[in-house]
Motif scaffolding. Structure first.
Motif, PDB file in Angstrom:
ATOM      1  N   ASP A 192       0.827  -1.210   0.000  1.00  0.00           N
ATOM      2  CA  ASP A 192       0.000   0.000   0.000  1.00  0.00           C
ATOM      3  C   ASP A 192       0.859   1.257   0.000  1.00  0.00           C
ATOM      4  OD1 ASP A 192      -2.357  -1.355  -0.106  1.00  0.00           O
ATOM      5  OD2 ASP A 192      -2.841  -1.153   2.026  1.00  0.00           O
TER       6      ASP A 192
ATOM      7  N   LYS B 162       1.768   1.754  -3.539  1.00  0.00           N
ATOM      8  CA  LYS B 162       0.630   2.154  -4.372  1.00  0.00           C
ATOM      9  C   LYS B 162       0.201   3.590  -4.104  1.00  0.00           C
ATOM     10  CE  LYS B 162      -1.300  -2.470  -5.119  1.00  0.00           C
ATOM     11  NZ  LYS B 162      -2.466  -3.369  -4.909  1.00  0.00           N
ATOM     12  N   LYS B 163       0.379   4.055  -2.867  1.00  0.00           N
ATOM     13  CA  LYS B 163      -0.040   5.411  -2.524  1.00  0.00           C
ATOM     14  C   LYS B 163       1.030   6.464  -2.841  1.00  0.00           C
ATOM     15  CE  LYS B 163      -3.199   3.947   1.146  1.00  0.00           C
ATOM     16  NZ  LYS B 163      -3.460   3.936   2.614  1.00  0.00           N
TER      17      LYS B 163
END
Length: 374
Positions: free
Chosen positions: A109, A112-113
């Motif tokens: 994550d 992805k962020k």
């Protein structure tokens, strides 16, 4: 900088012995006042990498305490910052990091962020200086899928069989990558620094997770060497990995050489670390110091030769310390003799203690004597 940084600092190694019983390898003290991870963090900030994540796991407390404030490495900022991600129990996963690729996947994550197009992956157990920006420039210039930073070493420098060994063609494309061979077939050693496009990394990690593959080197670099454009970037400057007792000892001893000290501490860019408010070292009458590093907070009454003393070390009267590393907050009683040893932090050695190792076999000294009696 068009990249985020990731420092893999969770590993443990039996070759480092008892030195990792209470700390991660990345938290091992270096050169009197530093920790191993300081060199990688300093490389990140000096390379203008604004967003850096550290993945600790084994004995993470000491490392987490060291990283409790990011200001020392100039990561205390609105844009970017320093993130520490330890393994977390979630609804879908209750396992520790099962390998380097799994550590990356469990924190996917974060990838992805992020918005930066590239990722710089490093280890936390290397002592070196490197401009990651130049590696990224070369990566983009060659239109590489992955770039691996390597250096050239000989068996006289270290045991090459504990490293990843590269074979490259005339264009520096990696044609073979073997991890920890019984007999090293090349002198090109991976230093554990990789550059990869962020979206490509996410894709590879998701595939590894589906196939129950957990190691970044074996399951990404070695597996994809024939189907992806993987290039090498040669580093010619000083580099040492400290994941064995012998290499840890030799690395600290290297800082007794003026050229090594000047390279790290007098030549730009600088190396940064967390600062403790301690008084300067005190040398009492009868003390004798030769070719040694004596850190702040030390009190010296005896003889210290060719040694590295970390912070808050007390050396009693008529003591002799030779060719040794004394870690933080050690008390050595009067009339003691220490040679070719590494004395663990917060130890108390009673008067008359004698420990002698050899150049081939460095002795690790761990005692748990009571220092203060009410």
């Amino acid at each position: 900088m068009k990249a985020i940084g990731i420092i893999l600092a969770g590993g443990n190694n039996k070759r480092i012995g008892k030195l990792s019983d209470k700390r991660a390898i990345a938290a091992l003290p270096i050169a009197g006042s530093y920790r191993a991870i300081d060199f990688t963090l300093s490389n990140m900030t000096n390379s203008k990498v604004a967003r850096v994540a550290v993945f600790p796991q084994f004995n993470a407390r000491s490392l987490n305490e060291h990283l409790s404030s990011s200001k020392w490495w100039d990561f205390s900022r609105k844009q970017g910052g320093l993130y520490v991600f330890t393994p977390t129990v979630t609804k879908n996963n209750n396992l520790w990091y099962q390998g380097t690729a799994d550590a990356l996947y469990q924190n996917i994550d974060f990838l992805k962020k992020s918005h930066e197009p590239y990722v710089i992956i490093t280890s936390g157990d290397g002592v070196y200086k490197l401009d990651y920006g130049k590696v990224l420039e070369k990566h983009i210039e060659k239109n590489a899928d992955i770039t691996v930073v390597y250096t050239t070493m000989s068996d006289a420098d270290d045991d090459l069989t504990r490293f990843g060994i590269l074979k490259l063609d005339e264009n520096e494309r990696i044609v073979d990558f073997e991890e920890k061979l019984l007999v090293a077939q090349s002198c090109n050693v991976s230093i554990g620094v990789y550059v990869i496009r962020r979206r490509h990394l996410i894709e590879v990690l998701e595939r590894c997770a589906r196939e129950d593959r957990y190691d970044f080197v074996k399951d990404v670099l070695a597996r994809y060497k024939s189907v992806r454009k993987i290039y090498g970037y040669k580093m010619d400057a000083y580099w040492r990995n400290i994941a064995t007792v012998e290499s840890y000892y030799r690395t600290n001893m290297d800082f007794l050489k003026k050229d090594v000290r000047d390279y790290f501490f007098k030549q730009y860019p600088d190396v940064y670390s967390k600062v403790d408010d301690l008084p300067p070292a005190k040398y009492n009458a009868g003390s004798e110091i030769k070719n040694s590093i004596i850190s702040s907070g030390c009190i010296i009454n005896g003889k210290v030769e060719n040694s590295v003393l970390f912070k808050d070390v007390y050396i009693g009267n008529n003591c002799t310390i030779k060719n040794s590393i004394i870690l933080n907050d050690v008390y050595i009683g009067d009339d003691s003799y220490i040679e070719n040893c590494i004395v663990e932090s917060r130890d108390t050695l009673r008067p008359g203690t004698n420990y002698t190792g050899t150049e081939e076999e460095i002795k690790i000294v761990i005692e748990k004597n009571v220092r203060y009696i009410l």
